[in-house]
Scaffold this active site. Structure first.
Site, short mmCIF file in Angstrom:
data_model
loop_
_atom_site.label_atom_id
_atom_site.label_comp_id
_atom_site.label_asym_id
_atom_site.label_seq_id
_atom_site.Cartn_x
_atom_site.Cartn_y
_atom_site.Cartn_z
CB SER A 192 -0.85 0.02 1.28
OG SER A 192 -0.03 0.42 2.37
CG ASP A 193 1.43 5.86 -1.09
OD1 ASP A 193 1.35 6.61 -2.07
OD2 ASP A 193 2.32 5.96 -0.22
CD1 TRP A 194 4.84 5.15 5.15
CD2 TRP A 194 4.70 4.08 3.22
NE1 TRP A 194 5.94 4.33 5.07
CE2 TRP A 194 5.85 3.62 3.90
CE3 TRP A 194 4.42 3.49 1.98
CZ2 TRP A 194 6.72 2.66 3.39
CZ3 TRP A 194 5.27 2.53 1.47
CH2 TRP A 194 6.40 2.13 2.16
#
Ligand code: GLC
Length: 647
Positions: free
Chosen positions: A224-226
């Site tokens: 995932s992105d953060w």
């Protein structure tokens, strides 16, 4: 290791980072994988001392390379490969296993705050550069993370807004750069913050299935992105393997959902196994890593990228500056923008030499005056400009992740648009050096100045590189990979109202030159445009087929007074197609270095999808037979040779 050997608790730990920058090590049972930003320079944050109430973190210094905007403007994938190799050494030096880059999102919107981190408005250019960069990085056994999958083309509202894109545009424009880059087999892909057609990408099984089954990522890691995941159970069920960073509440929610039968162990195993494979892949590769470039050699690559990627947009002959000519140099900020903001920001590992000092050193016999304006104290700049042989004005602007630019002009600071005009009024030989990360609306002053260099975010060697261009030691060869329209309103994306929740991609395939080819009057500098200090002549075009492959060849001659490199572009134009297509599409390019008077035969292999379109009803790419015109061009609006071919 097989995931079956792990307990449920261990599996649930695995599918989430141990913290912000490491994967779970199961209390030493498996090695962690250390990840770090960023695409244009390593940005490893380390936690330093506890200062009584908080842990302080600091970013370790590393080589600051020019931005991806500049890298793509070199039209030289070998430099992307070299940058990847250098970044691998930067990672090896301070023990980073996987770099969180490259980003290959399409430049749909000219105000996107991350434009400097991305390559182009054209999917073929973006894909070719993403692929070369990944190959370079991974050739030294450091992992790449291809990002941000998919259609994250603005920063405002990125956590909740939905990019609403039709299926054909999604495939041919927004997914295509990922598909080409995935040929380099990046160890991981990072998904994006946004929703796609109303569904959060990181929790979308459809997006993940397309990535794995159709675009070529297969069974490799998807992270995932953060903080982009809102529902961890949905993310796991969608096949997002690794949630970053660690989040206690999210972990507990998955445990609860599991206990309530909302998610099965099989679904968890699928993700946990891919994390295990990722960890094992890294452990094997880690043993093979060897740093081979010295920091000086990496700086040379950074300088070469800026020298080849800066774009000369205008020159009435005032450039190059000759040694002995008197020079007046002015700027609001002398140590101009060498890197962009956000997660791609880099702390340069050396003192960045300001352009003014590099230029002065490159013109030892030139009378040289420089002035920095402080809050409207322009007087000294104007006095210096009066009577100088050449007046150089350095301008620029900040941009970066999390925000979009409010305008494309230079109305920042004390209004650099006004300042350029005011100096140019006093000296017609005014040269503008523009730093920044994207297109600029130059309409207010372009007619008043003698020359303009689009320097981009120039990296830690930007000063030396630009001084070499300004003084002719290096012949500029860069060409735009994003259209400079006259004003912001000329971009189709800027005429579609953003209501805070939906970005409606109503322009469809009309992105960049695919739109501006139908509206040439709106273009200031076309896609693929850039000037040189020399001239080239094209002749004798030929087309040859070799099975499915199609080659375009032509002769290219340097008929100017200095050695230089020419970037030739191949555009394909469907003439009587049954399918609605853009007027032309870039399907090949080459960069050729020629000495004065030298002639070479150039041969370019076209993209294997050159004659295809994505047929939504068939859910497949289809080759479109018919008559095509093939153009050999110096930029999108200047075809120099053409031939027709029947497919
Ligand atoms: C950021 C960015 C991503 C980056 C990650 C870690 O928000 O979107 O590109 O790699 O988070 O900093």
């Amino acid at each position: 290791m097989d995931v079956k050997e792990l307990s449920l608790e261990e599996k649930l730990k695995l599918v989430m980072g141990k913290n912000a920058w490491q994967t779970e090590d199961l209390d030493g049972k498996i090695p962690p994988v250390v990840v770090a930003d960023g695409p244009v320079g390593l940005r490893k944050t380390v936690t330093t001392d506890w200062d009584g109430n908080t842990f302080k973190t600091k970013t370790l210094p590393a080589v600051a390379y020019p931005s991806f905007e500049v890298l793509s403007q070199t039209w030289n994938p070998a430099l992307a490969y070299a940058m990847g190799e250098c970044l691998a050494d930067d990672c090896i030096d301070i023990d980073v296993d996987v770099l969180l880059g490259p980003g290959v999102n399409i430049k749909r919107s000219p105000i996107c705050g991350r434009s400097f981190e991305y390559f182009s408005e054209d999917p073929f250019v973006a894909g070719v550069f993403g692929k070369a960069y990944i190959e370079g990085l991974q050739s030294k056994h450091v992992g790449a993370t291809l990002k941000h999958y998919v259609a994250n083309n603005n920063e405002v509202g990125r956590n909740w807004a939905s990019s609403n894109v039709d299926e054909r545009t999604l495939r041919e424009i927004y997914m295509r750069p990922f598909e080409i880059s995935l040929e380099a087999k990046p160890w991981a892909v990072m998904s994006s913050y946004n929703l796609l057609n109303g569904v959060r990408v990181v929790q979308s099984k459809e997006c993940t299935d397309i990535l794995r089954a159709e675009l070529g990522h297969g069974d490799k890691l998807l992270m995932s992105d953060w903080w982009s995941i809102k529902d961890s159970t949905q993310a796991i069920k969608a096949g997002t393997d690794l949630e970053m960073p660690f989040d206690e509440a999210h972990k507990n929610k998955v445990k609860k959902d599991f206990a309530e039968g909302k998610i099965t162990e099989t679904e968890i195993d699928a993700c946990a196994q891919r994390v295990l494979d990722f960890v094992e892949k890294n452990a094997k590769e880690r043993a093979l890593r060897k740093c081979t470039y010295s920091v000086e050699e990496r700086r040379e690559v950074a300088q070469k990228i800026e020298e080849e990627g800066a774009v000369l947009l205008k020159n009435n002959g005032v450039l190059p500056i000759k040694n002995g000519q008197s020079v007046a140099f002015s700027a609001q900020i002398m140590d101009r923008y060498y890197v962009g903001g956000g997660s791609a920001k880099v702390v340069p590992e050396k003192k960045v030499e300001p352009l003014v000092d590099c230029l002065k050193a490159a013109l030892p016999d030139s009378p040289f005056k420089s002035a920095q304006m402080w809050s409207n104290d322009y007087v000294q700049s104007f006095k210096n400009a009066d009577g100088a042989d050449v007046s150089v004005v350095m301008v620029g602007y900040e941009m970066g992740e999390g925000n979009d630019r409010k305008y494309l002009t230079l109305k920042n600071w004390d209004n650099e648009d006004w300042f350029i005009k005011a100096v140019a009024k006093r000296n017609p030989n005014t040269v503008v050096v523009m730093f920044g990360g994207g297109v600029v609306d130059v309409s207010e002053w372009i007619d008043d100045v003698a020359a303009v260099i689009h320097a981009g975010y120039a990296g830690e060697m930007g000063g030396e590189a630009l001084a070499n261009i300004l003084t002719g030691k290096t012949c500029p060869s860069g060409k735009l990979t994003e259209t400079f329209a006259n004003t912001q309103k000329d971009y189709p994306s800027e005429n579609i109202f953003f209501d805070g929740f939906d970005y409606n991609y109503d322009e469809g395939m009309d992105v960049g030159y695919r739109y501006f080819d139908k509206h040439p009057e709106k273009v200031r500098f076309p896609f693929g445009f850039g000037l040189s200090y020399t001239k080239f002549e094209y002749a004798d075009m030929d087309i040859e087929k070799d099975g499915e492959k199609l080659y375009v060849s032509f002769s290219l001659k340097n008929v100017g007074a200095v050695e230089g490199a020419e970037i030739s572009q191949i555009y394909v134009r469907a003439k009587n197609g049954k399918v609605e297509k853009p007027l032309q599409e870039l399907r090949g390019f080459a960069k050729t270095l020629l000495k004065v008077g030298e002639q070479k035969r150039v041969r370019i292999l076209l993209d294997d999808r050159a004659f295809y379109h994505y047929a939504v009803e068939k859910k497949a790419w289809v080759k479109d037979s018919g008559v095509y015109e093939i153009a050999v061009s110096e930029h999108a609006q200047s075809a120099l040779l053409t031939k027709t071919v029947e497919i």
